[in-house]
Design a protein around this motif. Structure first.
Motif, PDB file in Angstrom:
ATOM      1  N   HIS A 245      -5.664  -6.485   4.170  1.00  0.00           N
ATOM      2  CA  HIS A 245      -4.313  -6.014   3.909  1.00  0.00           C
ATOM      3  C   HIS A 245      -4.083  -6.017   2.404  1.00  0.00           C
ATOM      4  O   HIS A 245      -4.107  -7.064   1.750  1.00  0.00           O
ATOM      5  CB  HIS A 245      -3.300  -6.931   4.606  1.00  0.00           C
ATOM      6  CG  HIS A 245      -1.889  -6.436   4.541  1.00  0.00           C
ATOM      7  ND1 HIS A 245      -0.842  -7.017   5.247  1.00  0.00           N
ATOM      8  CD2 HIS A 245      -1.318  -5.405   3.859  1.00  0.00           C
ATOM      9  CE1 HIS A 245       0.280  -6.379   5.003  1.00  0.00           C
ATOM     10  NE2 HIS A 245       0.028  -5.400   4.146  1.00  0.00           N
ATOM     11  N   VAL A 247      -1.640  -5.174  -0.866  1.00  0.00           N
ATOM     12  CA  VAL A 247      -0.244  -5.022  -1.286  1.00  0.00           C
ATOM     13  C   VAL A 247      -0.230  -4.437  -2.702  1.00  0.00           C
ATOM     14  O   VAL A 247      -0.913  -4.940  -3.599  1.00  0.00           O
ATOM     15  CB  VAL A 247       0.502  -6.373  -1.272  1.00  0.00           C
ATOM     16  CG1 VAL A 247       1.899  -6.214  -1.871  1.00  0.00           C
ATOM     17  CG2 VAL A 247       0.564  -6.938   0.139  1.00  0.00           C
ATOM     18  N   THR A 275       0.506  -2.043   2.021  1.00  0.00           N
ATOM     19  CA  THR A 275       1.953  -2.118   1.918  1.00  0.00           C
ATOM     20  C   THR A 275       2.364  -1.939   0.468  1.00  0.00           C
ATOM     21  O   THR A 275       1.774  -2.553  -0.424  1.00  0.00           O
ATOM     22  CB  THR A 275       2.469  -3.478   2.414  1.00  0.00           C
ATOM     23  OG1 THR A 275       2.163  -3.622   3.792  1.00  0.00           O
ATOM     24  CG2 THR A 275       3.970  -3.602   2.211  1.00  0.00           C
ATOM     25  N   ALA A 277       5.130  -2.977  -1.931  1.00  0.00           N
ATOM     26  CA  ALA A 277       6.238  -3.923  -2.076  1.00  0.00           C
ATOM     27  C   ALA A 277       7.162  -3.407  -3.158  1.00  0.00           C
ATOM     28  O   ALA A 277       6.738  -3.171  -4.289  1.00  0.00           O
ATOM     29  CB  ALA A 277       5.706  -5.308  -2.435  1.00  0.00           C
ATOM     30  N   VAL A 293       1.041   4.294   4.753  1.00  0.00           N
ATOM     31  CA  VAL A 293       1.297   3.106   3.934  1.00  0.00           C
ATOM     32  C   VAL A 293       2.674   2.556   4.274  1.00  0.00           C
ATOM     33  O   VAL A 293       3.668   3.293   4.336  1.00  0.00           O
ATOM     34  CB  VAL A 293       1.218   3.450   2.434  1.00  0.00           C
ATOM     35  CG1 VAL A 293       1.644   2.254   1.580  1.00  0.00           C
ATOM     36  CG2 VAL A 293      -0.207   3.878   2.068  1.00  0.00           C
ATOM     37  N   MET A 294       2.738   1.236   4.492  1.00  0.00           N
ATOM     38  CA  MET A 294       3.997   0.587   4.849  1.00  0.00           C
ATOM     39  C   MET A 294       4.803   0.243   3.598  1.00  0.00           C
ATOM     40  O   MET A 294       4.303   0.298   2.480  1.00  0.00           O
ATOM     41  CB  MET A 294       3.713  -0.675   5.656  1.00  0.00           C
ATOM     42  CG  MET A 294       2.958  -0.403   6.950  1.00  0.00           C
ATOM     43  SD  MET A 294       2.604  -1.917   7.883  1.00  0.00           S
ATOM     44  CE  MET A 294       1.414  -2.697   6.809  1.00  0.00           C
ATOM     45  N   VAL A 295       6.057  -0.125   3.816  1.00  0.00           N
ATOM     46  CA  VAL A 295       6.964  -0.488   2.728  1.00  0.00           C
ATOM     47  C   VAL A 295       7.607  -1.835   3.051  1.00  0.00           C
ATOM     48  O   VAL A 295       7.995  -2.103   4.194  1.00  0.00           O
ATOM     49  CB  VAL A 295       8.068   0.586   2.542  1.00  0.00           C
ATOM     50  CG1 VAL A 295       9.000   0.184   1.403  1.00  0.00           C
ATOM     51  CG2 VAL A 295       7.459   1.947   2.269  1.00  0.00           C
ATOM     52  N   LYS A 296       7.707  -2.683   2.028  1.00  0.00           N
ATOM     53  CA  LYS A 296       8.326  -4.000   2.188  1.00  0.00           C
ATOM     54  C   LYS A 296       9.263  -4.230   1.019  1.00  0.00           C
ATOM     55  O   LYS A 296       8.896  -4.052  -0.144  1.00  0.00           O
ATOM     56  CB  LYS A 296       7.240  -5.081   2.204  1.00  0.00           C
ATOM     57  CG  LYS A 296       7.753  -6.505   2.211  1.00  0.00           C
ATOM     58  CD  LYS A 296       8.307  -6.909   3.565  1.00  0.00           C
ATOM     59  CE  LYS A 296       8.640  -8.401   3.579  1.00  0.00           C
ATOM     60  NZ  LYS A 296       9.186  -8.832   4.894  1.00  0.00           N
TER      61      LYS A 296
END
Length: 491
Positions: A245, A247, A275, A277, A293-296
């Motif tokens: 994972h 970031v 992710t 960030a 791609v995820m977002v945090k």
């Protein structure tokens, strides 16, 4: 060049010791010189079969000895040969003196040489051991030859290039071809020397591989065998967290593109999930541009500290478009016990107090890869950058020792160095990689490698190589976006 030696990079001092060890083992040193000279003869005839005249410029040492043997070989092949000498050949010693005595033709001082149409110059003035500025008469000679446009074949290294640093010592021949022996030297691949060597050919002149390997230090040319075994074949049971994972920290709303490039590159390079960030102000912008791609949302150190309790977060990229200042420093210091790629703004944020970062990394024991270009390197390591006596390799090694991090000293001759002294020079990158966003892509690839568990040095050298290979595949019109699509599989 033998395959077991092809990735060695040997300094001039190491090569001198290797020559000495070969002689001490019982190998006749003149036989080695003869093999070197005849290799030059063969190369000159192969590349320039229609030359009207071969002009051999012989210096006052063993490089000149190679030249006298090459001249004799060319003459015996039926070529028209003219020899011009620097200094008094009668003062030569050892093998060079013997080579001079075997040359039966005339020789004139180098001041008498004037390039003519149809000439091919064999440069046997100074080899890779040159470490001082050239005398004025040699500088003027080199300038005349370069201005004439006649082709030059260099023995060992174009005269005027420092074999340790690649720097030009007053002037240097711009050669079509360079012939060296057993292994390349740093000056062949470090700029500006690299741009003057033409095509490089390494000849085996008969020194046993065991002697060469024993005398070689920790320098290598970058190649996939250096990270063999860390590619990670995928098992049937593999899931995304096993692949790692990654970031990537985003900057504010006006500077989010760099982080997305890094994130996309990390995903393409093999991270199982990625992710971005981001602070609240840029959350919507990033979310609207990202799919796989995820977002945090991470606005400050408190949120970051809480999130870091999740040990599945494998690696981090901090710097691309992030902004310079206290927030970048706080985030980097919080990650000194993890795997972190510190790039761009993340590096520059520590320019007023780099020791704070170095001490935190030494204490935290994490794996950090820093990826500075020349300007960023000078900001973080001003004393090292300002030491003109160091080569780029030596500067990267010194920075790695000082910082406790792997240093990717970027440029057309990128050098990667580890704190333990290992270093590689990368030579597969095309010039069109010099484009906006290219460094962000590289940072993402390094981050993907760290996320999947590769050690920092191997993660960095593999990323630099894949980045160069992607550039070659994408072609001269590449953009950062098309570069991502060209990233090759890790071997």
């Amino acid at each position: 060049m033998r395959s077991d030696l092809q990735h060695l990079l040997i300094t001039p001092a190491e090569m001198t010791a290797i020559d000495r060890a070969a002689a001490q083992s019982g190998i006749d040193s003149f036989t080695l010189m003869r093999n070197a000279g005849l290799a030059v003869t063969a190369a000159a005839l192969r590349h320039f079969p229609d030359a009207r005249r071969f002009v051999v410029l012989c210096g006052p040492g063993n490089n000149g000895g190679d030249g006298y043997i090459a001249a004799r070989g060319l003459a015996e092949s039926g070529a028209d040969v003219a020899v011009f000498v620097l200094g008094d050949p009668a003062r030569l010693q050892g093998d060079a003196a013997r080579a001079w005595s075997d040359w039966s033709g005339p020789a004139a001082p180098i001041s008498a040489f004037e390039p003519q149409a149809g000439d091919v110059v064999i440069d046997a003035l100074f080899g890779a051991g040159l470490s001082r500025d050239l005398p004025d008469d040699v500088v003027h000679l080199i300038e005349r030859v370069n201005a004439s446009g006649v082709p030059v074949v260099a023995i060992d290294l174009p005269s005027g290039i420092d074999g340790r640093t690649g720097e030009i010592r007053g002037a240097a021949f711009a050669t079509r071809h360079t012939v060296t022996f057993m292994a390349p030297k740093p000056g062949h691949w470090l700029l500006p020397g690299r741009s003057l060597c033409g095509t490089l050919k390494v000849f085996d002149i008969g020194i046993p591989a065991r002697i060469v390997s024993a005398g070689a230090g920790s320098l290598r040319l970058n190649a996939p065998f250096l990270w063999a075994g860390w590619g990670g074949d995928l098992a049937a049971s593999t899931h995304k967290f096993k692949r790692g994972h990654l970031v990537v920290f985003s900057g504010d709303r006006q500077a989010t593109g760099a982080a997305r490039l890094s994130a996309a590159a990390g995903l393409a390079a093999g991270a199982g999930l990625v992710t971005v960030a981001t602070g609240k102000a840029a959350l919507g912008i990033n979310a609207s541009h990202l799919t796989a791609v995820m977002v945090k949302e991470i606005d400050g150190s408190r949120e970051l500290t809480k999130w870091l309790q999740d040990q599945r977060l494998g690696s981090f990229v901090l710097g691309p478009g992030f902004g310079i200042g206290k927030k970048a420093r706080d985030f980097a210091l919080a990650l000194c016990d993890r795997s972190l790629v510190l790039d761009a703004d993340g590096i520059t944020s520590f320019q007023t107090n780099p020791g704070e970062l170095f001490a935190a990394l030494a204490k935290g024991g994490g794996q950090m890869v820093m990826t500075p270009h020349d300007g960023e390197f000078a900001r973080l390591f001003p004393e090292i950058a300002g030491d003109d006596g160091l080569s780029k390799i030596e500067k990267a090694q010194a920075a790695a020792r000082a910082s406790h991090a792997v240093i990717v000293y970027k440029g057309a001759d990128t050098v990667v160095a580890a704190p333990d002294g290992r270093a590689v020079v990368n030579n597969n990158a095309p010039p069109w990689l010099a484009t906006a966003g290219s460094g962000d892509v590289l940072a993402g690839i390094v981050g993907a490698h760290l996320a999947k568990g590769m050690p920092a040095f191997e993660a960095a050298i593999a990323a630099v190589w894949r980045h160069g290979a992607a550039g070659a595949k994408a072609g001269p019109g590449l953009t950062a976006e098309t570069l991502i699509g060209a990233i090759p599989p890790i071997s």
